[in-house]
Design an enzyme around this catalytic site. Structure first.
Site, PDB file in Angstrom:
ATOM      1  N   TYR B 104       0.833  -1.195   0.000  1.00  0.00           N
ATOM      2  CA  TYR B 104       0.000   0.000   0.000  1.00  0.00           C
ATOM      3  C   TYR B 104       0.871   1.251   0.000  1.00  0.00           C
ATOM      4  CZ  TYR B 104      -4.069  -2.804   1.272  1.00  0.00           C
ATOM      5  OH  TYR B 104      -5.094  -3.722   1.290  1.00  0.00           O
ATOM      6  N   TYR B 143      -0.175 -10.102  -0.036  1.00  0.00           N
ATOM      7  CA  TYR B 143       0.894  -9.649   0.866  1.00  0.00           C
ATOM      8  C   TYR B 143       0.799 -10.342   2.217  1.00  0.00           C
ATOM      9  CZ  TYR B 143      -2.847  -6.505   2.524  1.00  0.00           C
ATOM     10  OH  TYR B 143      -4.027  -5.989   2.999  1.00  0.00           O
ATOM     11  N   ARG B 153      -2.632 -12.193   3.028  1.00  0.00           N
ATOM     12  CA  ARG B 153      -3.947 -11.767   2.545  1.00  0.00           C
ATOM     13  C   ARG B 153      -4.083 -12.115   1.072  1.00  0.00           C
ATOM     14  NH1 ARG B 153      -7.473  -8.356   3.992  1.00  0.00           N
ATOM     15  NH2 ARG B 153      -8.781 -10.079   3.354  1.00  0.00           N
ATOM     16  N   HIS B 158     -10.452  -2.932  -1.644  1.00  0.00           N
ATOM     17  CA  HIS B 158     -11.405  -2.428  -0.655  1.00  0.00           C
ATOM     18  C   HIS B 158     -12.457  -1.555  -1.330  1.00  0.00           C
ATOM     19  CE1 HIS B 158      -8.973  -3.483   2.966  1.00  0.00           C
ATOM     20  NE2 HIS B 158      -7.971  -3.376   2.127  1.00  0.00           N
TER      21      HIS B 158
END
Lengths: 173, 233
Positions: B104, B143, B153, B158
Protein backbone atom coordinates in the site's frame (compact mmCIF):
# COMPACT_ATOMS: atom_id res chain seq x y z
CA UNK A 1 -33.95 -12.09 -3.13
CA UNK A 2 -30.19 -11.88 -2.73
CA UNK A 3 -28.98 -11.05 0.77
CA UNK A 4 -27.04 -7.86 1.36
CA UNK A 5 -23.32 -8.20 0.64
CA UNK A 6 -21.19 -9.12 3.66
CA UNK A 7 -19.10 -6.54 5.44
CA UNK A 8 -15.33 -6.86 5.68
CA UNK A 9 -12.96 -4.81 7.81
CA UNK A 10 -11.92 -1.41 6.48
CA UNK A 11 -8.37 -2.43 7.49
CA UNK A 12 -5.42 -0.30 8.55
CA UNK A 13 -4.86 1.40 5.17
CA UNK A 14 -8.18 3.18 4.59
CA UNK A 15 -6.24 6.46 4.92
CA UNK A 16 -5.57 6.13 1.19
CA UNK A 17 -9.08 7.55 0.76
CA UNK A 18 -8.86 10.00 3.66
CA UNK A 19 -9.64 13.65 2.96
CA UNK A 20 -9.01 15.61 6.14
CA UNK A 21 -11.50 18.30 5.12
CA UNK A 22 -14.33 15.79 5.64
CA UNK A 23 -13.94 16.23 9.42
CA UNK A 24 -15.40 19.74 9.07
CA UNK A 25 -19.07 19.52 8.07
CA UNK A 26 -19.30 23.32 8.04
CA UNK A 27 -16.74 23.71 5.23
CA UNK A 28 -19.39 24.41 2.58
CA UNK A 29 -20.57 27.50 4.45
CA UNK A 30 -23.32 26.24 6.74
CA UNK A 31 -24.72 28.97 8.98
CA UNK A 32 -25.91 28.39 12.53
CA UNK A 33 -24.57 27.02 15.79
CA UNK A 34 -21.25 25.28 15.19
CA UNK A 35 -20.01 22.66 17.59
CA UNK A 36 -16.97 20.44 18.00
CA UNK A 37 -17.63 16.75 18.68
CA UNK A 38 -14.50 15.08 19.97
CA UNK A 39 -13.33 12.26 22.20
CA UNK A 40 -11.19 9.17 22.43
CA UNK A 41 -11.90 5.70 21.06
CA UNK A 42 -10.42 3.02 23.31
CA UNK A 43 -10.17 -0.77 22.88
CA UNK A 44 -10.55 -3.57 25.45
CA UNK A 45 -6.98 -3.07 26.69
CA UNK A 46 -7.57 0.64 27.22
CA UNK A 47 -5.33 1.29 24.21
CA UNK A 48 -6.15 3.92 21.57
CA UNK A 49 -8.07 2.64 18.53
CA UNK A 50 -5.39 4.39 16.54
CA UNK A 51 -5.92 3.25 12.97
CA UNK A 52 -9.68 3.60 12.63
CA UNK A 53 -12.10 6.36 11.78
CA UNK A 54 -15.30 7.88 13.11
CA UNK A 55 -18.07 8.80 10.66
CA UNK A 56 -21.06 10.87 11.66
CA UNK A 57 -24.44 11.45 10.09
CA UNK A 58 -27.23 13.70 11.30
CA UNK A 59 -30.75 14.23 10.01
CA UNK A 60 -30.83 17.76 11.40
CA UNK A 61 -30.07 20.37 10.23
CA UNK A 62 -31.26 18.81 6.96
CA UNK A 63 -28.50 18.07 4.45
CA UNK A 64 -28.14 20.79 1.80
CA UNK A 65 -25.60 22.29 -0.56
CA UNK A 66 -24.04 24.06 2.42
CA UNK A 67 -24.24 21.16 4.88
CA UNK A 68 -23.48 17.53 3.92
CA UNK A 69 -24.77 16.06 7.20
CA UNK A 70 -21.97 13.50 6.91
CA UNK A 71 -18.38 13.68 8.11
CA UNK A 72 -15.39 11.46 8.73
CA UNK A 73 -12.52 11.94 11.17
CA UNK A 74 -9.37 9.92 11.46
CA UNK A 75 -8.68 8.54 14.93
CA UNK A 76 -5.18 9.76 15.76
CA UNK A 77 -2.37 7.90 17.50
CA UNK A 78 -3.75 8.93 20.90
CA UNK A 79 -7.16 7.56 19.99
CA UNK A 80 -8.78 10.97 19.46
CA UNK A 81 -11.28 11.97 16.80
CA UNK A 82 -12.30 15.56 16.13
CA UNK A 83 -15.26 16.78 14.08
CA UNK A 84 -16.76 20.22 13.48
CA UNK A 85 -20.46 20.22 12.73
CA UNK A 86 -23.77 21.97 13.37
CA UNK A 87 -25.70 21.46 16.58
CA UNK A 88 -28.67 19.24 15.70
CA UNK A 89 -32.19 19.95 16.87
CA UNK A 90 -34.85 17.37 17.76
CA UNK A 91 -36.24 15.10 15.03
CA UNK A 92 -39.37 12.95 14.91
CA UNK A 93 -39.25 9.48 16.40
CA UNK A 94 -41.60 6.61 15.66
CA UNK A 95 -45.28 7.17 16.31
CA UNK A 96 -45.81 10.46 18.09
CA UNK A 97 -42.43 10.38 19.83
CA UNK A 98 -39.87 13.12 19.54
CA UNK A 99 -36.18 12.23 19.53
CA UNK A 100 -33.72 14.32 21.52
CA UNK A 101 -31.01 16.03 19.45
CA UNK A 102 -28.44 13.42 18.45
CA UNK A 103 -25.74 12.54 15.95
CA UNK A 104 -25.42 9.02 14.52
CA UNK A 105 -21.92 7.56 14.77
CA UNK A 106 -20.29 4.81 12.69
CA UNK A 107 -16.92 3.43 13.77
CA UNK A 108 -14.68 1.58 11.34
CA UNK A 109 -11.18 0.19 11.73
CA UNK A 110 -8.83 -2.75 11.67
CA UNK A 111 -10.26 -5.50 13.86
CA UNK A 112 -13.87 -4.47 13.20
CA UNK A 113 -15.44 -6.94 10.78
CA UNK A 114 -18.53 -4.74 10.59
CA UNK A 115 -18.83 -1.05 11.40
CA UNK A 116 -20.13 -0.26 14.87
CA UNK A 117 -23.06 2.11 15.26
CA UNK A 118 -23.80 4.33 18.22
CA UNK A 119 -25.16 7.82 18.88
CA UNK A 120 -24.05 11.04 20.57
CA UNK A 121 -26.69 12.86 22.60
CA UNK A 122 -26.07 16.15 24.40
CA UNK A 123 -25.96 16.48 28.17
CA UNK A 124 -28.59 18.83 29.57
CA UNK A 125 -31.17 18.49 26.78
CA UNK A 126 -34.68 18.32 28.25
CA UNK A 127 -35.77 15.80 25.61
CA UNK A 128 -33.13 13.30 26.78
CA UNK A 129 -35.54 12.28 29.56
CA UNK A 130 -38.15 11.08 27.05
CA UNK A 131 -36.00 10.04 24.08
CA UNK A 132 -37.14 6.57 22.88
CA UNK A 133 -33.62 5.15 22.56
CA UNK A 134 -32.23 6.59 25.79
CA UNK A 135 -35.26 5.48 27.79
CA UNK A 136 -35.01 1.96 26.32
CA UNK A 137 -31.59 1.52 27.97
CA UNK A 138 -32.36 0.51 31.54
CA UNK A 139 -29.04 0.96 33.31
CA UNK A 140 -28.22 4.65 33.84
CA UNK A 141 -24.48 3.95 33.54
CA UNK A 142 -24.98 2.32 30.13
CA UNK A 143 -27.29 5.12 29.00
CA UNK A 144 -24.61 7.64 29.99
CA UNK A 145 -22.20 6.17 27.44
CA UNK A 146 -24.27 7.87 24.71
CA UNK A 147 -24.30 11.34 26.26
CA UNK A 148 -21.63 13.82 25.26
CA UNK A 149 -20.60 16.28 27.91
CA UNK A 150 -19.97 19.96 27.39
CA UNK A 151 -16.22 20.40 27.95
CA UNK A 152 -15.89 24.03 26.91
CA UNK A 153 -18.16 26.48 25.07
CA UNK A 154 -19.22 24.70 21.88
CA UNK A 155 -17.06 21.64 22.57
CA UNK A 156 -18.75 18.31 23.24
CA UNK A 157 -16.80 15.25 24.33
CA UNK A 158 -17.90 11.67 23.87
CA UNK A 159 -15.40 8.91 24.62
CA UNK A 160 -16.16 5.56 23.03
CA UNK A 161 -15.09 2.27 24.63
CA UNK A 162 -15.23 -0.70 22.29
CA UNK A 163 -14.99 -3.40 24.95
CA UNK A 164 -14.89 -3.97 28.70
CA UNK A 165 -15.49 -1.58 31.60
CA UNK A 166 -17.89 1.20 30.74
CA UNK A 167 -18.37 -0.27 27.27
CA UNK A 168 -20.31 2.03 24.95
CA UNK A 169 -23.83 0.96 24.00
CA UNK A 170 -23.63 -0.10 20.35
CA UNK A 171 -26.76 -0.31 18.25
CA UNK A 172 -28.31 -3.01 16.09
CA UNK A 173 -29.84 -0.99 13.27
CA UNK B 1 -46.73 11.76 10.61
CA UNK B 2 -46.22 8.22 9.31
CA UNK B 3 -43.20 6.22 10.40
CA UNK B 4 -40.31 5.84 7.95
CA UNK B 5 -40.12 2.44 6.25
CA UNK B 6 -37.30 0.53 7.96
CA UNK B 7 -34.60 -1.46 6.20
CA UNK B 8 -34.76 -5.23 6.61
CA UNK B 9 -32.52 -6.88 9.19
CA UNK B 10 -29.46 -8.65 7.78
CA UNK B 11 -30.18 -12.26 6.79
CA UNK B 12 -28.88 -14.71 9.42
CA UNK B 13 -25.27 -15.79 8.94
CA UNK B 14 -24.57 -13.44 6.05
CA UNK B 15 -22.60 -10.88 8.05
CA UNK B 16 -19.37 -11.68 9.90
CA UNK B 17 -19.36 -11.75 13.68
CA UNK B 18 -17.61 -8.84 15.38
CA UNK B 19 -16.03 -11.55 17.53
CA UNK B 20 -14.12 -13.54 14.90
CA UNK B 21 -11.25 -14.98 16.99
CA UNK B 22 -9.17 -16.31 14.06
CA UNK B 23 -8.73 -12.68 13.06
CA UNK B 24 -6.67 -11.59 16.07
CA UNK B 25 -7.49 -7.91 15.61
CA UNK B 26 -11.10 -8.53 16.66
CA UNK B 27 -10.20 -9.84 20.12
CA UNK B 28 -9.89 -6.53 21.95
CA UNK B 29 -12.09 -4.60 19.57
CA UNK B 30 -15.48 -6.32 19.68
CA UNK B 31 -18.13 -5.29 22.23
CA UNK B 32 -18.94 -7.90 24.88
CA UNK B 33 -22.51 -6.64 25.36
CA UNK B 34 -24.99 -7.61 22.69
CA UNK B 35 -25.99 -4.81 20.34
CA UNK B 36 -28.98 -2.75 21.50
CA UNK B 37 -31.87 -3.01 19.06
CA UNK B 38 -32.92 0.34 17.60
CA UNK B 39 -36.08 0.45 15.46
CA UNK B 40 -35.29 2.65 12.48
CA UNK B 41 -36.11 6.33 12.67
CA UNK B 42 -35.49 9.13 10.20
CA UNK B 43 -31.85 9.13 11.35
CA UNK B 44 -31.34 5.61 9.96
CA UNK B 45 -33.64 5.74 6.92
CA UNK B 46 -32.10 8.74 5.18
CA UNK B 47 -28.44 9.39 4.51
CA UNK B 48 -25.81 11.58 2.90
CA UNK B 49 -25.95 12.47 -0.79
CA UNK B 50 -22.57 13.03 -2.42
CA UNK B 51 -22.33 14.94 -5.67
CA UNK B 52 -19.59 14.39 -8.26
CA UNK B 53 -19.16 18.17 -8.33
CA UNK B 54 -17.96 18.26 -4.74
CA UNK B 55 -16.45 14.75 -4.66
CA UNK B 56 -14.66 14.42 -8.00
CA UNK B 57 -14.58 10.93 -9.52
CA UNK B 58 -11.24 9.14 -9.95
CA UNK B 59 -12.22 6.31 -12.25
CA UNK B 60 -8.75 5.67 -13.68
CA UNK B 61 -6.33 4.51 -10.99
CA UNK B 62 -3.67 3.39 -13.48
CA UNK B 63 -1.93 6.68 -14.19
CA UNK B 64 -0.57 9.64 -12.25
CA UNK B 65 0.06 12.76 -14.33
CA UNK B 66 0.05 10.59 -17.44
CA UNK B 67 2.68 8.19 -16.06
CA UNK B 68 1.51 4.61 -16.08
CA UNK B 69 1.49 2.28 -13.08
CA UNK B 70 3.15 -1.12 -13.32
CA UNK B 71 1.21 -4.36 -13.17
CA UNK B 72 -1.69 -6.08 -14.85
CA UNK B 73 -4.31 -3.51 -15.88
CA UNK B 74 -7.86 -4.61 -15.02
CA UNK B 75 -11.37 -3.22 -15.31
CA UNK B 76 -13.65 -3.80 -12.34
CA UNK B 77 -17.31 -3.14 -13.05
CA UNK B 78 -20.62 -4.16 -11.58
CA UNK B 79 -24.06 -3.18 -10.50
CA UNK B 80 -25.28 -2.09 -7.10
CA UNK B 81 -28.80 -3.16 -6.27
CA UNK B 82 -30.88 -3.57 -3.15
CA UNK B 83 -32.08 -6.95 -1.89
CA UNK B 84 -35.10 -6.74 -4.21
CA UNK B 85 -32.92 -6.20 -7.27
CA UNK B 86 -33.68 -2.50 -7.62
CA UNK B 87 -30.70 -0.43 -8.80
CA UNK B 88 -28.99 1.96 -6.39
CA UNK B 89 -28.40 5.00 -8.63
CA UNK B 90 -26.01 7.96 -8.26
CA UNK B 91 -24.30 6.63 -5.16
CA UNK B 92 -20.65 7.19 -4.32
CA UNK B 93 -18.22 4.26 -4.29
CA UNK B 94 -14.80 4.58 -2.66
CA UNK B 95 -12.02 2.21 -3.69
CA UNK B 96 -8.53 1.56 -2.34
CA UNK B 97 -5.96 -1.17 -2.65
CA UNK B 98 -2.34 -2.34 -2.63
CA UNK B 99 -0.21 -2.06 -5.78
CA UNK B 100 0.83 -4.91 -8.06
CA UNK B 101 3.58 -5.97 -5.65
CA UNK B 102 1.22 -6.17 -2.67
CA UNK B 103 2.20 -2.92 -0.99
CA UNK B 104 0.00 0.00 0.00
CA UNK B 105 1.10 3.56 -0.69
CA UNK B 106 0.84 4.15 3.06
CA UNK B 107 3.54 4.89 5.68
CA UNK B 108 2.27 2.14 7.99
CA UNK B 109 2.82 -0.53 5.33
CA UNK B 110 6.44 -1.66 5.72
CA UNK B 111 6.15 -4.82 3.62
CA UNK B 112 9.45 -5.31 1.81
CA UNK B 113 8.02 -4.95 -1.68
CA UNK B 114 8.53 -2.00 -4.02
CA UNK B 115 6.25 1.02 -4.07
CA UNK B 116 5.11 2.27 -7.45
CA UNK B 117 5.37 6.07 -7.71
CA UNK B 118 2.70 5.94 -10.40
CA UNK B 119 0.10 4.16 -8.31
CA UNK B 120 -1.64 5.76 -5.33
CA UNK B 121 -4.23 3.02 -4.93
CA UNK B 122 -7.23 5.30 -4.35
CA UNK B 123 -10.30 5.68 -6.54
CA UNK B 124 -13.83 7.06 -6.44
CA UNK B 125 -16.76 6.51 -8.80
CA UNK B 126 -20.51 7.05 -8.86
CA UNK B 127 -23.14 4.61 -10.05
CA UNK B 128 -25.25 5.57 -13.06
CA UNK B 129 -29.06 5.62 -13.14
CA UNK B 130 -29.06 1.82 -13.46
CA UNK B 131 -26.73 1.28 -10.48
CA UNK B 132 -23.69 0.46 -12.64
CA UNK B 133 -20.12 1.51 -11.87
CA UNK B 134 -16.75 0.91 -13.52
CA UNK B 135 -13.17 1.55 -12.48
CA UNK B 136 -9.85 0.99 -14.23
CA UNK B 137 -7.08 -0.21 -11.95
CA UNK B 138 -4.14 -2.58 -11.47
CA UNK B 139 -4.53 -6.11 -10.19
CA UNK B 140 -3.31 -5.94 -6.57
CA UNK B 141 -0.73 -8.38 -5.24
CA UNK B 142 -1.07 -10.64 -2.22
CA UNK B 143 0.89 -9.65 0.87
CA UNK B 144 1.93 -11.11 4.23
CA UNK B 145 0.41 -9.87 7.50
CA UNK B 146 1.21 -10.65 11.11
CA UNK B 147 -2.01 -12.47 12.09
CA UNK B 148 -0.42 -15.94 12.34
CA UNK B 149 2.62 -17.79 11.03
CA UNK B 150 2.90 -17.48 7.24
CA UNK B 151 -0.34 -15.46 7.00
CA UNK B 152 -1.02 -13.91 3.57
CA UNK B 153 -3.95 -11.77 2.55
CA UNK B 154 -5.45 -12.88 -0.76
CA UNK B 155 -5.43 -10.22 -3.48
CA UNK B 156 -8.28 -7.86 -2.70
CA UNK B 157 -9.72 -4.43 -3.41
CA UNK B 158 -11.40 -2.43 -0.66
CA UNK B 159 -14.81 -0.90 -1.42
CA UNK B 160 -16.95 1.57 0.53
CA UNK B 161 -20.63 2.12 -0.32
CA UNK B 162 -23.21 4.52 1.11
CA UNK B 163 -26.50 3.77 -0.61
CA UNK B 164 -29.65 5.75 0.19
CA UNK B 165 -29.51 5.70 4.00
CA UNK B 166 -27.32 5.58 7.08
CA UNK B 167 -28.61 2.00 7.48
CA UNK B 168 -27.22 0.94 4.07
CA UNK B 169 -23.58 1.80 4.78
CA UNK B 170 -21.30 -1.01 3.64
CA UNK B 171 -17.52 -1.39 3.69
CA UNK B 172 -16.23 -4.61 2.19
CA UNK B 173 -13.49 -6.26 0.14
CA UNK B 174 -13.57 -7.77 -3.34
CA UNK B 175 -11.55 -10.90 -4.03
CA UNK B 176 -10.43 -12.64 -7.24
CA UNK B 177 -11.73 -15.97 -8.55
CA UNK B 178 -9.57 -19.03 -8.01
CA UNK B 179 -7.25 -17.44 -5.44
CA UNK B 180 -5.69 -20.31 -3.41
CA UNK B 181 -5.22 -17.98 -0.42
CA UNK B 182 -8.97 -17.53 0.13
CA UNK B 183 -9.27 -20.86 1.95
CA UNK B 184 -6.77 -19.68 4.59
CA UNK B 185 -7.87 -16.07 5.08
CA UNK B 186 -9.55 -15.40 8.46
CA UNK B 187 -11.11 -12.15 7.23
CA UNK B 188 -12.81 -13.73 4.21
CA UNK B 189 -13.77 -16.79 6.26
CA UNK B 190 -15.27 -14.68 9.05
CA UNK B 191 -18.36 -14.73 6.83
CA UNK B 192 -19.82 -18.11 7.77
CA UNK B 193 -22.52 -18.38 5.09
CA UNK B 194 -20.95 -19.96 2.01
CA UNK B 195 -23.13 -18.09 -0.49
CA UNK B 196 -22.48 -14.78 1.26
CA UNK B 197 -18.74 -15.47 1.16
CA UNK B 198 -18.90 -16.32 -2.54
CA UNK B 199 -20.61 -12.96 -3.21
CA UNK B 200 -17.31 -11.29 -2.23
CA UNK B 201 -15.44 -13.05 -5.03
CA UNK B 202 -15.53 -11.21 -8.33
CA UNK B 203 -16.29 -13.04 -11.57
CA UNK B 204 -14.03 -12.96 -14.63
CA UNK B 205 -16.15 -11.49 -17.42
CA UNK B 206 -15.38 -11.29 -21.15
CA UNK B 207 -18.12 -8.69 -21.53
CA UNK B 208 -16.14 -6.34 -19.29
CA UNK B 209 -12.76 -7.37 -20.70
CA UNK B 210 -11.53 -4.87 -23.29
CA UNK B 211 -9.73 -6.56 -26.21
CA UNK B 212 -6.00 -5.82 -26.42
CA UNK B 213 -6.23 -3.67 -23.29
CA UNK B 214 -7.41 -5.10 -19.94
CA UNK B 215 -9.11 -8.11 -18.35
CA UNK B 216 -12.50 -7.44 -16.79
CA UNK B 217 -13.93 -8.58 -13.47
CA UNK B 218 -17.54 -8.19 -12.37
CA UNK B 219 -18.28 -7.32 -8.76
CA UNK B 220 -22.00 -6.89 -8.11
CA UNK B 221 -23.00 -5.58 -4.71
CA UNK B 222 -26.28 -5.82 -2.81
CA UNK B 223 -27.28 -3.22 -0.23
CA UNK B 224 -30.05 -3.72 2.30
CA UNK B 225 -33.60 -3.37 1.02
CA UNK B 226 -36.54 -1.74 2.70
CA UNK B 227 -38.86 -4.02 4.60
CA UNK B 228 -42.58 -3.97 3.90
CA UNK B 229 -43.44 -3.84 7.58
CA UNK B 230 -41.78 -2.33 10.62
CA UNK B 231 -39.30 -4.74 12.15
CA UNK B 232 -40.31 -4.18 15.77
CA UNK B 233 -41.02 -7.43 17.51
Amino acid sequence: MTAATASQTIGPYWHLIEDKSWADLTRFGAEGERIVLTGAVIDGDGAPFADGCVEIWQADPPASDSFPGFGRSVIDRYGNYHLVTMKPGPVPGRGNAQQAPHIAICILGRGLMHHLVTRAYFDGETLNATDPLLTSIEEPARRATLIARNDAPGVWRLDIRLQGGNETVFLDI
Amino acid sequence: MSDPIPFRPYAAGTQPSLDSPDYLGTRKRHPRHSLHKLPHTITETIGPAFSPALFPPMADMTTIDGRRALGERIIVAGRITDEDGRPVPNTMVEIWQANATGRYHHPADQHDAPLDPNFSGAGRVFTDADGRYKVLTIRPGAYPWPNHKNAWRPSHIHFSFFGPAFATRLVTQMYFPGDPLLAFDPIYNAVLDQAARQQLVSVFDFDITQPDYALGFRFDVVLRGRGATPMEH
